[in-house]
Design a protein around this motif. Structure first.
Motif, PDB file in Angstrom:
ATOM      1  N   ALA A  28     -25.342  30.027 -32.708  1.00 47.01           N
ATOM      2  CA  ALA A  28     -24.410  29.636 -31.827  1.00 47.01           C
ATOM      3  C   ALA A  28     -23.092  29.395 -32.647  1.00 47.01           C
ATOM      4  O   ALA A  28     -22.975  29.230 -33.786  1.00 47.01           O
ATOM      5  CB  ALA A  28     -24.875  28.319 -31.257  1.00 47.01           C
ATOM      6  N   THR A  29     -21.934  29.380 -31.689  1.00 41.62           N
ATOM      7  CA  THR A  29     -20.508  29.052 -32.113  1.00 41.62           C
ATOM      8  C   THR A  29     -20.044  28.091 -31.411  1.00 41.62           C
ATOM      9  O   THR A  29     -20.374  27.723 -30.445  1.00 41.62           O
ATOM     10  CB  THR A  29     -19.836  30.367 -32.146  1.00 41.62           C
ATOM     11  OG1 THR A  29     -19.774  30.792 -30.887  1.00 41.62           O
ATOM     12  CG2 THR A  29     -20.293  31.402 -33.051  1.00 41.62           C
ATOM     13  N   HIS A  36     -11.267  26.600 -25.567  1.00 43.93           N
ATOM     14  CA  HIS A  36     -11.791  25.047 -24.998  1.00 43.93           C
ATOM     15  C   HIS A  36     -10.491  24.642 -24.042  1.00 43.93           C
ATOM     16  O   HIS A  36     -10.717  24.439 -22.996  1.00 43.93           O
ATOM     17  CB  HIS A  36     -11.700  24.332 -25.898  1.00 43.93           C
ATOM     18  CG  HIS A  36     -13.066  24.305 -26.508  1.00 43.93           C
ATOM     19  ND1 HIS A  36     -13.628  23.728 -27.871  1.00 43.93           N
ATOM     20  CD2 HIS A  36     -14.299  24.962 -26.167  1.00 43.93           C
ATOM     21  CE1 HIS A  36     -14.746  23.872 -28.106  1.00 43.93           C
ATOM     22  NE2 HIS A  36     -15.102  24.533 -27.022  1.00 43.93           N
ATOM     23  N   SER A  60     -22.211  22.566 -29.539  1.00 47.50           N
ATOM     24  CA  SER A  60     -21.724  21.671 -30.539  1.00 47.50           C
ATOM     25  C   SER A  60     -21.569  20.353 -29.852  1.00 47.50           C
ATOM     26  O   SER A  60     -21.335  19.170 -30.400  1.00 47.50           O
ATOM     27  CB  SER A  60     -20.213  22.051 -31.034  1.00 47.50           C
ATOM     28  OG  SER A  60     -19.104  22.065 -30.146  1.00 47.50           O
ATOM     29  N   VAL A  80     -26.151  20.698 -21.107  1.00 43.78           N
ATOM     30  CA  VAL A  80     -27.448  21.385 -21.129  1.00 43.78           C
ATOM     31  C   VAL A  80     -27.654  22.529 -22.294  1.00 43.78           C
ATOM     32  O   VAL A  80     -26.837  23.441 -22.160  1.00 43.78           O
ATOM     33  CB  VAL A  80     -27.873  22.182 -19.752  1.00 43.78           C
ATOM     34  CG1 VAL A  80     -29.420  22.973 -19.878  1.00 43.78           C
ATOM     35  CG2 VAL A  80     -27.791  21.111 -18.875  1.00 43.78           C
ATOM     36  N   ARG A  82     -30.155  25.042 -24.964  1.00 44.88           N
ATOM     37  CA  ARG A  82     -31.446  25.390 -25.070  1.00 44.88           C
ATOM     38  C   ARG A  82     -32.102  25.065 -26.580  1.00 44.88           C
ATOM     39  O   ARG A  82     -33.157  25.132 -26.671  1.00 44.88           O
ATOM     40  CB  ARG A  82     -31.573  26.750 -25.056  1.00 44.88           C
ATOM     41  CG  ARG A  82     -31.151  27.731 -25.887  1.00 44.88           C
ATOM     42  CD  ARG A  82     -31.380  29.065 -25.356  1.00 44.88           C
ATOM     43  NE  ARG A  82     -30.562  29.949 -26.154  1.00 44.88           N
ATOM     44  CZ  ARG A  82     -30.463  31.165 -25.971  1.00 44.88           C
ATOM     45  NH1 ARG A  82     -31.179  31.820 -24.936  1.00 44.88           N
ATOM     46  NH2 ARG A  82     -29.591  32.061 -26.867  1.00 44.88           N
ATOM     47  N   LEU A  86     -29.289  21.591 -31.917  1.00 44.19           N
ATOM     48  CA  LEU A  86     -28.189  21.490 -31.620  1.00 44.19           C
ATOM     49  C   LEU A  86     -27.780  20.155 -30.475  1.00 44.19           C
ATOM     50  O   LEU A  86     -26.761  19.413 -30.372  1.00 44.19           O
ATOM     51  CB  LEU A  86     -27.456  22.818 -30.849  1.00 44.19           C
ATOM     52  CG  LEU A  86     -27.425  24.191 -31.597  1.00 44.19           C
ATOM     53  CD1 LEU A  86     -26.909  25.021 -30.939  1.00 44.19           C
ATOM     54  CD2 LEU A  86     -26.630  23.700 -32.905  1.00 44.19           C
ATOM     55  N   ASP A 114     -33.402  25.235 -20.071  1.00 47.18           N
ATOM     56  CA  ASP A 114     -32.635  26.480 -20.094  1.00 47.18           C
ATOM     57  C   ASP A 114     -31.519  26.335 -19.019  1.00 47.18           C
ATOM     58  O   ASP A 114     -31.801  25.788 -17.624  1.00 47.18           O
ATOM     59  CB  ASP A 114     -33.742  27.399 -19.582  1.00 47.18           C
ATOM     60  CG  ASP A 114     -33.134  28.779 -19.161  1.00 47.18           C
ATOM     61  OD1 ASP A 114     -31.981  28.966 -19.103  1.00 47.18           O
ATOM     62  OD2 ASP A 114     -33.863  29.588 -18.814  1.00 47.18           O
ATOM     63  N   GLY A 115     -30.395  26.687 -19.544  1.00 46.79           N
ATOM     64  CA  GLY A 115     -29.266  26.542 -18.486  1.00 46.79           C
ATOM     65  C   GLY A 115     -29.203  27.357 -17.151  1.00 46.79           C
ATOM     66  O   GLY A 115     -28.583  27.067 -16.350  1.00 46.79           O
ATOM     67  N   LYS A 116     -29.955  28.378 -17.078  1.00 44.61           N
ATOM     68  CA  LYS A 116     -29.739  29.129 -15.990  1.00 44.61           C
ATOM     69  C   LYS A 116     -30.379  28.366 -14.713  1.00 44.61           C
ATOM     70  O   LYS A 116     -30.063  28.527 -13.694  1.00 44.61           O
ATOM     71  CB  LYS A 116     -30.795  30.408 -16.132  1.00 44.61           C
ATOM     72  CG  LYS A 116     -30.252  31.648 -16.998  1.00 44.61           C
ATOM     73  CD  LYS A 116     -31.178  32.812 -16.868  1.00 44.61           C
ATOM     74  CE  LYS A 116     -31.657  33.333 -17.998  1.00 44.61           C
ATOM     75  NZ  LYS A 116     -32.225  32.885 -19.096  1.00 44.61           N
TER      76      LYS A 116
HETATM   77  N1  SAH Z   1     -19.110  25.243 -25.487  1.00 42.77           N
HETATM   78  C1  SAH Z   1     -19.911  25.518 -26.547  1.00 42.77           C
HETATM   79  C2  SAH Z   1     -20.369  26.832 -26.614  1.00 42.77           C
HETATM   80  C3  SAH Z   1     -21.683  27.085 -27.436  1.00 42.77           C
HETATM   81  S1  SAH Z   1     -21.971  28.732 -27.833  1.00 42.77           S
HETATM   82  C4  SAH Z   1     -19.002  25.138 -27.878  1.00 42.77           C
HETATM   83  O1  SAH Z   1     -18.070  25.285 -27.902  1.00 42.77           O
HETATM   84  O2  SAH Z   1     -19.722  24.348 -28.791  1.00 42.77           O
HETATM   85  C5  SAH Z   1     -23.085  28.871 -26.356  1.00 42.77           C
HETATM   86  C6  SAH Z   1     -24.212  28.119 -26.431  1.00 42.77           C
HETATM   87  O3  SAH Z   1     -24.980  28.544 -25.247  1.00 42.77           O
HETATM   88  C7  SAH Z   1     -25.114  28.256 -27.668  1.00 42.77           C
HETATM   89  O4  SAH Z   1     -25.289  26.903 -28.181  1.00 42.77           O
HETATM   90  C8  SAH Z   1     -26.633  28.634 -27.090  1.00 42.77           C
HETATM   91  O5  SAH Z   1     -27.499  28.207 -27.610  1.00 42.77           O
HETATM   92  C9  SAH Z   1     -26.377  28.348 -25.553  1.00 42.77           C
HETATM   93  N2  SAH Z   1     -27.343  28.859 -24.852  1.00 42.77           N
HETATM   94  C10 SAH Z   1     -27.342  30.227 -24.549  1.00 42.77           C
HETATM   95  N3  SAH Z   1     -28.289  30.701 -23.731  1.00 42.77           N
HETATM   96  C11 SAH Z   1     -28.630  29.240 -23.007  1.00 42.77           C
HETATM   97  C12 SAH Z   1     -29.279  29.122 -22.038  1.00 42.77           C
HETATM   98  N4  SAH Z   1     -30.085  30.015 -21.137  1.00 42.77           N
HETATM   99  N5  SAH Z   1     -29.724  27.747 -21.708  1.00 42.77           N
HETATM  100  C13 SAH Z   1     -28.995  26.841 -22.550  1.00 42.77           C
HETATM  101  N6  SAH Z   1     -28.204  27.004 -23.402  1.00 42.77           N
HETATM  102  C14 SAH Z   1     -27.892  28.459 -23.842  1.00 42.77           C
END
Ligand code: SAH
Length: 183
Positions: A28-29, A36, A60, A80, A82, A86, A114-116
């Motif tokens: 992740a980033t 932002h 983050s 949310v 996954r 983190l 799961d964010g979906k």
């Molecule tokens: N807004 C965050 C973006 C993080 S990067 C920031 O600036 O810190 C995207 C994030 O989405 C990652 O942490 C990854 O683990 C998460 N992610 C990817 N697919 C996901 C899913 N299906 N459900 C929940 N989180 C998910």
């Protein structure tokens, strides 16, 4: 954003204020500050005090904290993510910021999920921010957006180029796509 110090959310504090995305582990980033701020500006009318916010892929936790401060003590922000590690780290980071008291009071929560699927429990939301790319607009998120609410979500998987879209849910429950931006 000026109230939430990025140094708590990045692994290398001296890089905290560079305007670039930074690796935070687990693939992740944390997005760059300009990204932002752009997303926040698109959602500004929907993140007034008292509003409800869903931050998918909260990573983050930086934006979750900022959303929390924007909607305040009468609002509610649900992150949310996954990756459990983190989530734990983001909770620790948020607690070190001025948004910490909102977490103590349950006005900001971060779940491992799961964010979906969104977060049905807190629905409907005035605003949904999705930090992870989706191949298609997830139906569960559409259903969890209030009439008149706004969602910012990167949709598409085309060769690492992500077309990000902004959707507004109209009062009559149709979802007109607003062609606000592509990057
Ligand atoms: N807004 C965050 C973006 C993080 S990067 C920031 O600036 O810190 C995207 C994030 O989405 C990652 O942490 C990854 O683990 C998460 N992610 C990817 N697919 C996901 C899913 N299906 N459900 C929940 N989180 C998910």
């Amino acid at each position: 954003m000026s109230q939430v110090d990025r140094k708590f959310f990045v692994p290398i504090a001296k890089n905290a204020y560079k305007d670039v995305a930074q690796v935070i582990g687990y693939g992740a980033t944390i997005s760059a500050p300009h990204m932002h701020s752009y997303c926040l500006s698109l959602l500004a009318d929907h993140t007034k005090p008292g509003a409800s916010v869903l931050d998918i892929g909260s990573g983050s936790g930086y934006l979750t904290a900022v959303f929390g401060l924007m909607v305040g003590e009468t609002g509610r922000t649900v992150g949310v993510e996954r990756i459990p590690e983190l989530v734990k780290r983001s909770i620790d980071a948020i607690k070190q910021t001025p948004a910490g008291h909102l977490m103590d009071k349950g006005r900001i929560v971060v779940h491992v999920a799961d964010g979906k699927l969104g977060n049905e429990e807190g629905a409907p939301y005035d605003c949904i921010h999705v930090g992870a790319a989706a191949a298609e607009l997830p139906e569960a998120l559409v259903q969890q957006l209030k009439p008149g609410g706004r969602m910012v979500i990167p949709v598409g998987t085309d060769n690492q180029v992500i077309s990000s879209n902004c959707y507004c849910r109209s009062i009559n429950m149709k979802i007109p796509v607003l062609p606000l931006y592509i990057w």
